[in-house]
Design a protein around this motif. Structure first.
Motif, PDB file in Angstrom:
ATOM      1  N   PHE A   1     -13.111 -10.474   1.676  1.00  0.00           N
ATOM      2  CA  PHE A   1     -11.210 -11.063   1.871  1.00  0.00           C
ATOM      3  C   PHE A   1     -10.113  -9.740   2.225  1.00  0.00           C
ATOM      4  CE2 PHE A   1      -7.128 -12.150  -0.712  1.00  0.00           C
ATOM      5  CZ  PHE A   1      -6.598 -12.683   0.621  1.00  0.00           C
ATOM      6  N   MET A   2     -10.749  -8.496   0.917  1.00  0.00           N
ATOM      7  CA  MET A   2      -9.512  -7.393   1.601  1.00  0.00           C
ATOM      8  C   MET A   2      -9.997  -6.627   3.300  1.00  0.00           C
ATOM      9  SD  MET A   2      -7.364  -7.542  -1.357  1.00  0.00           S
ATOM     10  CE  MET A   2      -6.849  -6.098  -0.654  1.00  0.00           C
TER      11      MET A   2
ATOM     12  N   PHE B   1      -4.338  -6.049  10.051  1.00  0.00           N
ATOM     13  CA  PHE B   1      -3.778  -5.283  10.335  1.00  0.00           C
ATOM     14  C   PHE B   1      -3.594  -4.228  11.209  1.00  0.00           C
ATOM     15  CE2 PHE B   1      -0.801  -1.876   8.207  1.00  0.00           C
ATOM     16  CZ  PHE B   1       0.683  -2.892   8.461  1.00  0.00           C
ATOM     17  N   HIS B   2      -4.649  -3.936  11.369  1.00  0.00           N
ATOM     18  CA  HIS B   2      -4.769  -2.376  12.051  1.00  0.00           C
ATOM     19  C   HIS B   2      -5.182  -2.971  13.422  1.00  0.00           C
ATOM     20  CE1 HIS B   2      -7.371  -0.341  14.601  1.00  0.00           C
ATOM     21  NE2 HIS B   2      -7.382   0.818  13.636  1.00  0.00           N
ATOM     22  N   ARG B   3      -5.513  -4.213  13.767  1.00  0.00           N
ATOM     23  CA  ARG B   3      -5.855  -5.292  15.068  1.00  0.00           C
ATOM     24  C   ARG B   3      -3.960  -4.926  15.338  1.00  0.00           C
ATOM     25  NH1 ARG B   3      -4.778 -10.593  17.062  1.00  0.00           N
ATOM     26  NH2 ARG B   3      -5.372 -10.912  18.697  1.00  0.00           N
ATOM     27  N   HIS B   4      -3.028  -5.795  14.790  1.00  0.00           N
ATOM     28  CA  HIS B   4      -1.535  -5.351  15.017  1.00  0.00           C
ATOM     29  C   HIS B   4      -0.514  -4.005  15.012  1.00  0.00           C
ATOM     30  CE1 HIS B   4      -0.692  -9.964  15.419  1.00  0.00           C
ATOM     31  NE2 HIS B   4      -1.927  -9.919  14.160  1.00  0.00           N
TER      32      HIS B   4
ATOM     33  N   TRP C   1       0.851  -0.944  -0.035  1.00  0.00           N
ATOM     34  CA  TRP C   1      -0.120   0.110   0.482  1.00  0.00           C
ATOM     35  C   TRP C   1       0.771   1.393   0.117  1.00  0.00           C
ATOM     36  CZ3 TRP C   1      -2.114  -3.893   2.067  1.00  0.00           C
ATOM     37  CH2 TRP C   1      -3.204  -4.338   1.543  1.00  0.00           C
ATOM     38  N   SER C   2       0.177   2.613  -0.894  1.00  0.00           N
ATOM     39  CA  SER C   2       1.019   3.211  -1.020  1.00  0.00           C
ATOM     40  C   SER C   2       0.061   4.591   0.047  1.00  0.00           C
ATOM     41  CB  SER C   2       1.121   4.167  -1.990  1.00  0.00           C
ATOM     42  OG  SER C   2       1.706   5.315  -2.286  1.00  0.00           O
ATOM     43  N   VAL C   3       1.372   4.840   1.250  1.00  0.00           N
ATOM     44  CA  VAL C   3       0.513   6.347   1.754  1.00  0.00           C
ATOM     45  C   VAL C   3       1.250   7.272   0.999  1.00  0.00           C
ATOM     46  CG1 VAL C   3       0.871   6.769   4.264  1.00  0.00           C
ATOM     47  CG2 VAL C   3       0.977   4.458   3.804  1.00  0.00           C
ATOM     48  N   PRO C   4       0.102   8.317   0.896  1.00  0.00           N
ATOM     49  CA  PRO C   4       0.675   9.826   0.186  1.00  0.00           C
ATOM     50  C   PRO C   4       1.224  10.929   1.648  1.00  0.00           C
ATOM     51  CG  PRO C   4      -1.679   9.605  -0.045  1.00  0.00           C
ATOM     52  CD  PRO C   4      -1.188   8.267   0.234  1.00  0.00           C
TER      53      PRO C   4
ATOM     54  N   SER D   1      -7.566   1.118   5.118  1.00  0.00           N
ATOM     55  CA  SER D   1      -8.292   2.056   4.040  1.00  0.00           C
ATOM     56  C   SER D   1      -8.354   3.232   3.558  1.00  0.00           C
ATOM     57  CB  SER D   1      -9.820   1.743   4.573  1.00  0.00           C
ATOM     58  OG  SER D   1      -9.476   2.243   5.619  1.00  0.00           O
ATOM     59  N   ALA D   2      -7.186   4.094   4.491  1.00  0.00           N
ATOM     60  CA  ALA D   2      -7.132   5.532   4.364  1.00  0.00           C
ATOM     61  C   ALA D   2      -5.203   5.448   3.203  1.00  0.00           C
ATOM     62  CB  ALA D   2      -6.638   5.949   4.939  1.00  0.00           C
TER      63      ALA D   2
END
Length: 346
Positions: free
Chosen positions: A285-286, A293-296, A243-246, A302-303
């Protein structure tokens, strides 16, 4: 450098923690999954696609050519139908394109052939590379260096390769006359300057048009689900998402690695439609991956923007780069890419 395999040197977060224990059984996320099911169930009927099956390659396929196509990074393009293209004239096309490239080199244009080599162009068919009998035969174009050494010591080096195909491209066939050959998916490997020269020749010769074919996050999610659903004899790569985070001054890439058997177990837990994949299942699935991932890490994926997926079947990048790893699912991978190319052409 293989840009799809090596993202920019930016900070990464990574996890390889087991998903099987977390997703299979009674967990807080399982309740969330059921909640998502109820929300999605009120939406219109989602699109469906068949899970890629077996080889699908025709009996007359050349195993050596198939092997040549695997494990290379290809850049994707869509292509409008070729006017007055003839498979009977492949040798003539080889001669004409060779002359065209030589002429462009003399003009001083950036043609990557090397100063000490002349070049040779070879057109050849990729027999059996089709989804149905109606699909036109795929064909391969190669630029080889032709050394000045004596013939007995001469060995051509492949400088550039491109191939044209249509896998289950029936919808486009129905819209054009017999004067046109529909091969909407074009894949290139080699210097971009060579791709541009070859593209120019095809456009002048067959009145066609090439467009870069990118893969957005929606389609990357579909690819990830379909490839995870494939039954593998053995896994050759970790299942990985990027994932890419701007952010400023440079973007941040998040790498999310999962053991392929855990990814398959997760898929089996959300998959309810035998032999098919639905939009609901892809979303589930996604959503499960992002929730895990958020749990860890307390990061909301999603952002961010999904830019690459990698599995034992293939890897794909949003900028239109793909590497196919498994010959068993070659046709299945190409079928979805053909669908994207046809949609762009139409």
């Amino acid at each position: 450098m293989d840009t799809s395999d090596a993202p920019e040197s930016t900070p990464r977060q990574s996890t390889t923690s087991s998903l099987t224990d977390y997703f299979i059984g009674t967990t807080p996320l399982q309740k969330r999954l059921e909640s998502i099911r109820k929300q999605v169930s009120v939406l219109p009927t989602p699109p469906r696609r068949k899970i890629p099956q077996g080889s699908g390659l025709q009996e007359n396929v050349d195993p050596q050519k198939v092997a040549f196509l695997l494990h290379k990074q290809w850049t994707l393009y869509s292509l409008t139908p070729l006017y007055k293209f003839s498979y009977a004239n492949l040798k003539e096309y080889s001669r004409l394109l060779s002359a065209f490239i030589a002429a462009e080199k003399q003009k001083g244009l950036a043609v990557e052939v090397g100063e000490d080599f002349s070049i040779k162009v070879i057109f050849s068919t990729l027999l059996g590379m089709k989804g149905t009998q109606r699909d036109p035969e795929a064909f391969l174009v190669q630029i080889l260096s032709k050394s000045q050494l004596p013939p007995q010591n001469r060995e051509g080096k492949v400088l550039w390769t491109g191939w044209f195909c249509s896998i289950f491209g029936d919808s486009l066939l129905e819209t054009v006359s017999e004067d046109f050959t529909c091969l909407p998916l074009f894949l290139a490997n080699g210097a971009e300057s060579n791709t541009a020269i070859i593209g120019t020749w095809f456009q002048k010769t067959f009145d066609c048009y090439f467009s870069p074919l990118t893969i957005n996050a929606f389609n990357l999610s579909w690819l990830a689900a379909m490839w995870t659903a494939c039954k593998m004899d053995h896994y050759v790569a970790t299942t990985e998402f990027f994932w890419s985070v701007p952010c400023s001054p440079q973007s941040l890439d998040i790498s999310y690695a999962i053991h392929p058997e855990d990814a398959k177990a997760l898929w089996d837990s959300v998959h309810k439609t035998p032999g098919e994949i639905t939009q609901e299942e892809v979303d589930l699935f996604m959503e499960c991956l992002c929730s895990h991932f958020h749990r860890h890490f307390k990061i909301h994926l999603s952002a961010t923007r999904l830019v690459r997926v990698s599995t034992s079947v293939a890897s794909a990048h949003t900028d239109g780069k793909i590497k196919i790893l498994c010959h068993k699912y070659l046709i299945g991978v190409l079928a979805y890419l053909t669908e994207l190319a046809v949609f762009q052409v139409e």
